[in-house]
Design a protein around this motif. Sequence first.
Motif, mmCIF file in Angstrom:
data_model
loop_
_atom_site.group_PDB
_atom_site.id
_atom_site.type_symbol
_atom_site.label_atom_id
_atom_site.label_comp_id
_atom_site.label_asym_id
_atom_site.label_seq_id
_atom_site.Cartn_x
_atom_site.Cartn_y
_atom_site.Cartn_z
ATOM 1 N N LEU A 82 2.360 1.020 5.764
ATOM 2 C CA LEU A 82 1.643 0.017 4.972
ATOM 3 C C LEU A 82 0.260 0.505 4.558
ATOM 4 C CD1 LEU A 82 2.663 -3.243 6.887
ATOM 5 C CD2 LEU A 82 3.531 -2.401 4.694
ATOM 6 N N ILE A 83 -0.388 1.298 5.403
ATOM 7 C CA ILE A 83 -1.689 1.861 5.021
ATOM 8 C C ILE A 83 -1.525 2.765 3.811
ATOM 9 C CG2 ILE A 83 -3.489 3.487 5.737
ATOM 10 C CD1 ILE A 83 -3.271 2.324 8.553
ATOM 11 N N GLN A 84 -0.479 3.575 3.823
ATOM 12 C CA GLN A 84 -0.237 4.472 2.695
ATOM 13 C C GLN A 84 0.107 3.685 1.428
ATOM 14 O OE1 GLN A 84 2.552 7.535 3.606
ATOM 15 N NE2 GLN A 84 2.502 8.442 1.574
ATOM 16 N N ARG A 85 0.811 2.575 1.574
ATOM 17 C CA ARG A 85 1.234 1.794 0.409
ATOM 18 C C ARG A 85 0.078 1.009 -0.198
ATOM 19 N NH1 ARG A 85 5.949 -2.352 1.463
ATOM 20 N NH2 ARG A 85 7.041 -0.371 1.781
ATOM 21 N N HIS A 86 -0.756 0.381 0.640
ATOM 22 C CA HIS A 86 -1.776 -0.541 0.128
ATOM 23 C C HIS A 86 -3.162 0.088 -0.001
ATOM 24 C CE1 HIS A 86 0.902 -4.002 0.264
ATOM 25 N NE2 HIS A 86 1.248 -3.677 1.502
ATOM 26 N N ASP A 87 -3.421 1.207 0.692
ATOM 27 C CA ASP A 87 -4.728 1.866 0.656
ATOM 28 C C ASP A 87 -5.860 0.867 0.909
ATOM 29 O OD1 ASP A 87 -6.535 3.932 0.396
ATOM 30 O OD2 ASP A 87 -6.722 3.711 -1.775
ATOM 31 N N PRO A 88 -5.867 0.182 2.065
ATOM 32 C CA PRO A 88 -6.872 -0.862 2.317
ATOM 33 C C PRO A 88 -8.269 -0.266 2.480
ATOM 34 C CG PRO A 88 -5.021 -0.950 3.883
ATOM 35 C CD PRO A 88 -4.969 0.374 3.208
ATOM 36 N N PRO A 89 -9.305 -0.944 1.979
ATOM 37 C CA PRO A 89 -10.664 -0.388 2.031
ATOM 38 C C PRO A 89 -11.252 -0.299 3.432
ATOM 39 C CG PRO A 89 -10.691 -2.625 1.152
ATOM 40 C CD PRO A 89 -9.256 -2.220 1.244
ATOM 41 N N TYR A 90 -10.755 -1.102 4.386
ATOM 42 C CA TYR A 90 -11.325 -1.081 5.731
ATOM 43 C C TYR A 90 -10.543 -0.184 6.686
ATOM 44 C CZ TYR A 90 -14.654 -4.697 4.536
ATOM 45 O OH TYR A 90 -15.698 -5.387 3.972
ATOM 46 N N ASN A 91 -9.536 0.494 6.192
ATOM 47 C CA ASN A 91 -8.864 1.522 6.988
ATOM 48 C C ASN A 91 -9.432 2.882 6.617
ATOM 49 O OD1 ASN A 91 -6.394 -0.663 6.750
ATOM 50 N ND2 ASN A 91 -6.329 0.484 8.663
ATOM 51 N N VAL A 92 -9.407 3.815 7.563
ATOM 52 C CA VAL A 92 -9.825 5.184 7.273
ATOM 53 C C VAL A 92 -8.839 5.786 6.293
ATOM 54 C CG1 VAL A 92 -10.169 7.470 8.262
ATOM 55 C CG2 VAL A 92 -10.920 5.446 9.511
#
Length: 614
Positions: A81-91
Amino acid sequence: MIPLRDRIRALPKHPGVYLFKDAHGRVLYVGKAGSLKHRVSHYVMPGRLEPGKRDLAKRATDVETILTQNEAEALVLEATLIQRHDPPYNVRLVDDSSYLYVKITRETYPKVQFVRRADPDGAWYRGPFPTASAIRTTLREARKLFPWCTAKNPGDQDGEPCFGHHLGLCPGICAGKISVQEYQQHIEALKRFLDGDIRDAIATLRARMTDASMRQHYERAAKLRDAMRAIETATTPQHVVTPRQESLDALGIARSHTHAAVAVLAIRHGRVIGRHIFPLLTPPDESVSSILRGFLLSYYPRAADGPPDILLPEPVEDAALFSQVAHRPLRIATPTRGWKRRLLELARTNAEEALRRSTAELESPAALERALRELQETLHLPYPPRRIEAYDISNIQGTLPTASLVVFRDGKPARREYRKFRITLEEQPNDVAMMREVLQRRLGKHAGGKNPTSDWPLPDVLLLDGGKPQLGAGRVVLQKLQLSIPIAALAKREEELFVPGKEGERFHLIRLSHASPALFLLQRIRDEAHRFTLGYHQLLRKKRMTRSLLDDIPGIGDATRKKLLRAFGSVRALRSASPEELTKVVGPKLAQTLRTALQRTANAVYPVRNSGKP
């Protein structure tokens, strides 16, 4: 709609993944939990959050959860999900879509290709490589040692040989010069070479050279000999860095503000075969452990040539579960001594150097001009801010309150124009009142738009270290002096930029991208002001600690104090001196003043200074 706090309280005590979203439905952060209720409940208790997550808790208006069978499944889903959404608060890896892989297809005549992602197609992959030019150069040189064919159908020997064959870059499979088995041996040797198994590659080449010589294929034997010598020459500088022929990755990290760099030192079969640098964008105040965890989630599930052992400078959460994400056994360790710790130090040095270079690029004239133009657009200025003044306050529990002014011209520090301020407030000092005093003293002579000194012009932008209170103090001073100067305050924890609001709004919040050149410039200016203020404050503290009692006696200046200390050596000796002895040095009137002051403070203890230097 159910309030977010109530929704969080109703979450189950079950493993899963949670996605925080803003009012527009954008995914802000993806996390995993062994117990969703326990983990996500922390976000309604700001005191238990890292500083970087507090802003997330303010912006989030919704949370979505996905239940999983166990925590290992949750970790795998989190990475996806991090790879799919590219959230701003994740590294996040910076521009990771451009990273290259080396692919060798799985077919009778394997092809060597560059691709942008590793697909589950059974092919042989190595990467990702963050520096495309480096891996292209490596493969170009490797082809001279282990030629391969680029023809569309190498097995079709009725066609013309490929162009590489005429350049000596194809072993001749397309011209019927070698067998399929020999060609596949070439490819296997290339794989081993790229994996750093150089000794095995040399042994294979030597065996093939001997075989070619016995068959009296002397020209081919000579080419194999030259290839073997080239490998030995290329690997001469390499040295064994492990006591055993181990394969592992050692990670080092360096960070500055919201920018970070991770260096992956690749050790294969006991030798350093490469160093890969990955620039990262990180939330403000993110811990090193959290950054490393985010990098592991982003990189190793896609790393086609990852070794089984990974060395980290700090422990990370879920280390035992990363094998599930990478789909292969992984052993993550944090050594504290020995040769493995030395490898981590080497990786850290590489990361620091990479970050230094990238920072230098951000400070180049072209980058500074981009930053100034972005500031112009962000602050709605008529032209790029050529002169920026930044103010910072320093005090410890109200003692020795000081302030500083630093000036940046065209994005560069103008150190000759820096100024220091001793705060003169009679009331108990506080940051807001002190900021108001400093701005009044700096801008007071310009009241009503006057400009009495051409060498001290008004700034294009005032930058204050702080948040809404400091910005409010600055606005009060500007209104009082009838000055119209763009003003902003940069809050350190969340790196938020506050500016005056419009249409009845007192303040307006601007969130610049962590990759923004303008934010990097503002951070640098703010930090320079803080450094300058802190240095001045420490100097005053040092002077106070080394003050002599004589400094507080009226009529005794620096020269007289030095004369007294040269004559008597210490304050204790001065107290014991007779009136006649004192009179010989400073005269009768000052001798009497001195004796009175020394008697009044006879029970006090003061540090003694034996020279005029602080």
